[in-house]
Design a protein around this motif. Sequence first.
Motif, PDB file in Angstrom:
ATOM      1  N   VAL A 294       0.836  -1.202   0.000  1.00  0.00           N
ATOM      2  CA  VAL A 294       0.000   0.000   0.000  1.00  0.00           C
ATOM      3  C   VAL A 294       0.871   1.252   0.000  1.00  0.00           C
ATOM      4  N   ARG A 295       1.934   1.236   0.789  1.00  0.00           N
ATOM      5  CA  ARG A 295       2.808   2.416   0.879  1.00  0.00           C
ATOM      6  C   ARG A 295       3.507   2.711  -0.441  1.00  0.00           C
ATOM      7  N   ARG A 296       3.620   1.710  -1.288  1.00  0.00           N
ATOM      8  CA  ARG A 296       4.290   1.916  -2.581  1.00  0.00           C
ATOM      9  C   ARG A 296       3.370   2.554  -3.624  1.00  0.00           C
ATOM     10  N   VAL A 297       2.095   2.702  -3.309  1.00  0.00           N
ATOM     11  CA  VAL A 297       1.142   3.274  -4.264  1.00  0.00           C
ATOM     12  C   VAL A 297       0.929   4.749  -3.921  1.00  0.00           C
ATOM     13  N   PRO A 298       1.271   5.672  -4.804  1.00  0.00           N
ATOM     14  CA  PRO A 298       1.078   7.095  -4.518  1.00  0.00           C
ATOM     15  C   PRO A 298      -0.384   7.404  -4.227  1.00  0.00           C
ATOM     16  N   GLY A 299      -0.593   8.281  -3.242  1.00  0.00           N
ATOM     17  CA  GLY A 299      -1.947   8.678  -2.900  1.00  0.00           C
ATOM     18  C   GLY A 299      -2.583   7.859  -1.798  1.00  0.00           C
ATOM     19  N   PHE A 300      -1.850   6.863  -1.292  1.00  0.00           N
ATOM     20  CA  PHE A 300      -2.367   6.018  -0.213  1.00  0.00           C
ATOM     21  C   PHE A 300      -1.405   6.045   0.968  1.00  0.00           C
ATOM     22  N   ALA A 301      -1.962   5.982   2.175  1.00  0.00           N
ATOM     23  CA  ALA A 301      -1.156   5.957   3.387  1.00  0.00           C
ATOM     24  C   ALA A 301      -1.726   4.906   4.334  1.00  0.00           C
ATOM     25  N   VAL A 302      -0.856   4.142   4.958  1.00  0.00           N
ATOM     26  CA  VAL A 302      -1.290   3.150   5.946  1.00  0.00           C
ATOM     27  C   VAL A 302      -1.456   3.866   7.283  1.00  0.00           C
ATOM     28  N   CYS A 303      -2.676   3.852   7.794  1.00  0.00           N
ATOM     29  CA  CYS A 303      -2.929   4.538   9.066  1.00  0.00           C
ATOM     30  C   CYS A 303      -2.920   3.566  10.236  1.00  0.00           C
ATOM     31  N   GLY A 304      -2.755   2.284   9.952  1.00  0.00           N
ATOM     32  CA  GLY A 304      -2.695   1.310  11.036  1.00  0.00           C
ATOM     33  C   GLY A 304      -2.708  -0.106  10.501  1.00  0.00           C
TER      34      GLY A 304
ATOM     35  N   LYS B  51      -5.996 -14.231  -2.753  1.00  0.00           N
ATOM     36  CA  LYS B  51      -4.647 -14.665  -2.384  1.00  0.00           C
ATOM     37  C   LYS B  51      -4.260 -15.878  -3.224  1.00  0.00           C
ATOM     38  N   PRO B  52      -2.986 -16.026  -3.570  1.00  0.00           N
ATOM     39  CA  PRO B  52      -1.904 -15.061  -3.385  1.00  0.00           C
ATOM     40  C   PRO B  52      -1.946 -14.026  -4.499  1.00  0.00           C
ATOM     41  N   PHE B  53      -1.533 -12.797  -4.200  1.00  0.00           N
ATOM     42  CA  PHE B  53      -1.554 -11.760  -5.222  1.00  0.00           C
ATOM     43  C   PHE B  53      -0.226 -11.024  -5.240  1.00  0.00           C
ATOM     44  N   THR B  54       0.055 -10.410  -6.372  1.00  0.00           N
ATOM     45  CA  THR B  54       1.288  -9.645  -6.525  1.00  0.00           C
ATOM     46  C   THR B  54       1.031  -8.172  -6.211  1.00  0.00           C
ATOM     47  N   PHE B  55       2.120  -7.425  -6.075  1.00  0.00           N
ATOM     48  CA  PHE B  55       1.992  -5.986  -5.875  1.00  0.00           C
ATOM     49  C   PHE B  55       1.228  -5.348  -7.031  1.00  0.00           C
ATOM     50  N   ALA B  56       1.510  -5.796  -8.260  1.00  0.00           N
ATOM     51  CA  ALA B  56       0.847  -5.211  -9.431  1.00  0.00           C
ATOM     52  C   ALA B  56      -0.665  -5.375  -9.351  1.00  0.00           C
ATOM     53  N   THR B  57      -1.127  -6.525  -8.853  1.00  0.00           N
ATOM     54  CA  THR B  57      -2.570  -6.764  -8.738  1.00  0.00           C
ATOM     55  C   THR B  57      -3.199  -5.796  -7.740  1.00  0.00           C
ATOM     56  N   LEU B  58      -2.593  -5.669  -6.565  1.00  0.00           N
ATOM     57  CA  LEU B  58      -3.156  -4.766  -5.563  1.00  0.00           C
ATOM     58  C   LEU B  58      -3.062  -3.321  -6.028  1.00  0.00           C
ATOM     59  N   ARG B  59      -1.949  -2.947  -6.642  1.00  0.00           N
ATOM     60  CA  ARG B  59      -1.800  -1.573  -7.131  1.00  0.00           C
ATOM     61  C   ARG B  59      -2.927  -1.227  -8.102  1.00  0.00           C
ATOM     62  N   GLU B  60      -3.233  -2.160  -9.023  1.00  0.00           N
ATOM     63  CA  GLU B  60      -4.291  -1.908 -10.004  1.00  0.00           C
ATOM     64  C   GLU B  60      -5.636  -1.700  -9.312  1.00  0.00           C
ATOM     65  N   ARG B  61      -5.924  -2.514  -8.281  1.00  0.00           N
ATOM     66  CA  ARG B  61      -7.184  -2.346  -7.543  1.00  0.00           C
ATOM     67  C   ARG B  61      -7.228  -1.004  -6.819  1.00  0.00           C
ATOM     68  N   LEU B  62      -6.112  -0.621  -6.206  1.00  0.00           N
ATOM     69  CA  LEU B  62      -6.083   0.642  -5.462  1.00  0.00           C
ATOM     70  C   LEU B  62      -6.217   1.838  -6.392  1.00  0.00           C
ATOM     71  N   VAL B  63      -5.548   1.794  -7.529  1.00  0.00           N
ATOM     72  CA  VAL B  63      -5.642   2.898  -8.483  1.00  0.00           C
ATOM     73  C   VAL B  63      -7.078   3.045  -8.976  1.00  0.00           C
ATOM     74  N   ARG B  64      -7.727   1.923  -9.275  1.00  0.00           N
ATOM     75  CA  ARG B  64      -9.120   1.983  -9.734  1.00  0.00           C
ATOM     76  C   ARG B  64     -10.033   2.519  -8.626  1.00  0.00           C
ATOM     77  N   TYR B  65      -9.761   2.108  -7.393  1.00  0.00           N
ATOM     78  CA  TYR B  65     -10.552   2.631  -6.283  1.00  0.00           C
ATOM     79  C   TYR B  65     -10.350   4.144  -6.155  1.00  0.00           C
ATOM     80  N   ALA B  66      -9.119   4.608  -6.288  1.00  0.00           N
ATOM     81  CA  ALA B  66      -8.854   6.049  -6.189  1.00  0.00           C
ATOM     82  C   ALA B  66      -9.576   6.807  -7.293  1.00  0.00           C
ATOM     83  N   ASP B  67      -9.601   6.231  -8.500  1.00  0.00           N
ATOM     84  CA  ASP B  67     -10.329   6.876  -9.597  1.00  0.00           C
ATOM     85  C   ASP B  67     -11.817   6.969  -9.278  1.00  0.00           C
ATOM     86  N   PHE B  68     -12.362   5.894  -8.741  1.00  0.00           N
ATOM     87  CA  PHE B  68     -13.780   5.880  -8.368  1.00  0.00           C
ATOM     88  C   PHE B  68     -14.055   6.911  -7.280  1.00  0.00           C
ATOM     89  N   ARG B  69     -13.179   6.965  -6.291  1.00  0.00           N
ATOM     90  CA  ARG B  69     -13.363   7.875  -5.166  1.00  0.00           C
ATOM     91  C   ARG B  69     -13.284   9.336  -5.610  1.00  0.00           C
TER      92      ARG B  69
END
Length: 229
Positions: free
Chosen positions: A28-38, A111-129
């Motif tokens: 998560v920390r490797r994806v710009p625009g996201f921060a781990v709060c806990g 699971k199991p997933f790669t960084f690329a898979t999670l990054r793609e989901r997070l980027v799409r979520y950010a676009d939606f948000r």
Amino acid sequence: MGPVTTPDIRVLIVEDDPVAADAHALYVRRVPGFAVCGTVHSGGDARRHLDQHPVDLLLLDLYLPDGHGLHLVRTLRAAGQSADVIAVTSARDLAMVREGVSLGVVQYVLKPFTFATLRERLVRYADFRATAGEASGQDEVDRAIAALRSPRPAALPKGLTAATLRVVTDGLRAADGGLTAAEAGAGIGISRITARRYLEHLVETGRAARAPQYGQVGRPELRYRWSGH
């Protein structure tokens, strides 16, 4: 007046396995625009964290030591918590997926997933948000919803099938010491050359690594090891 900056999306990692939790937080920390709060390891800890800290998104493992992740989501919704949820699970029960959608789970990551898979989901979520305001028409509504949808899986190279790839993948993941193409082929009843094509595809897509195996008479063989996450 300086440029307007968008605050990072605050992500709470909910995962009972500490090693997996650390890996997810690193991703998560490797994806710009996201921060781990806990990072928490149970549903109870997640509820306590949400009571005390603002959270935008849960990266939620569905199998927790104190209950199922969807039960946690139901509890949060009943308490008025509106944080979005990306569910992380090894389960492939589509009935559970439908239930999660009804509770506001915006994405599933198997699971199991790669960084690329999670990054793609997070980027799409950010676009939606980022979609806000009033839609001008149906097209704009459709685009907002489409932001959450994953693209169609890339087509396999010619001559490879999804069913055989799945069998080769399962065999490689189960082999602690890795497999040569000959061993993989013999294990599932395909030729060494065919097995090598599947293994090379796994290397090219970042899910396997290969290295020469020395110490035998003749040319060294390549040994493949699972490296997916």
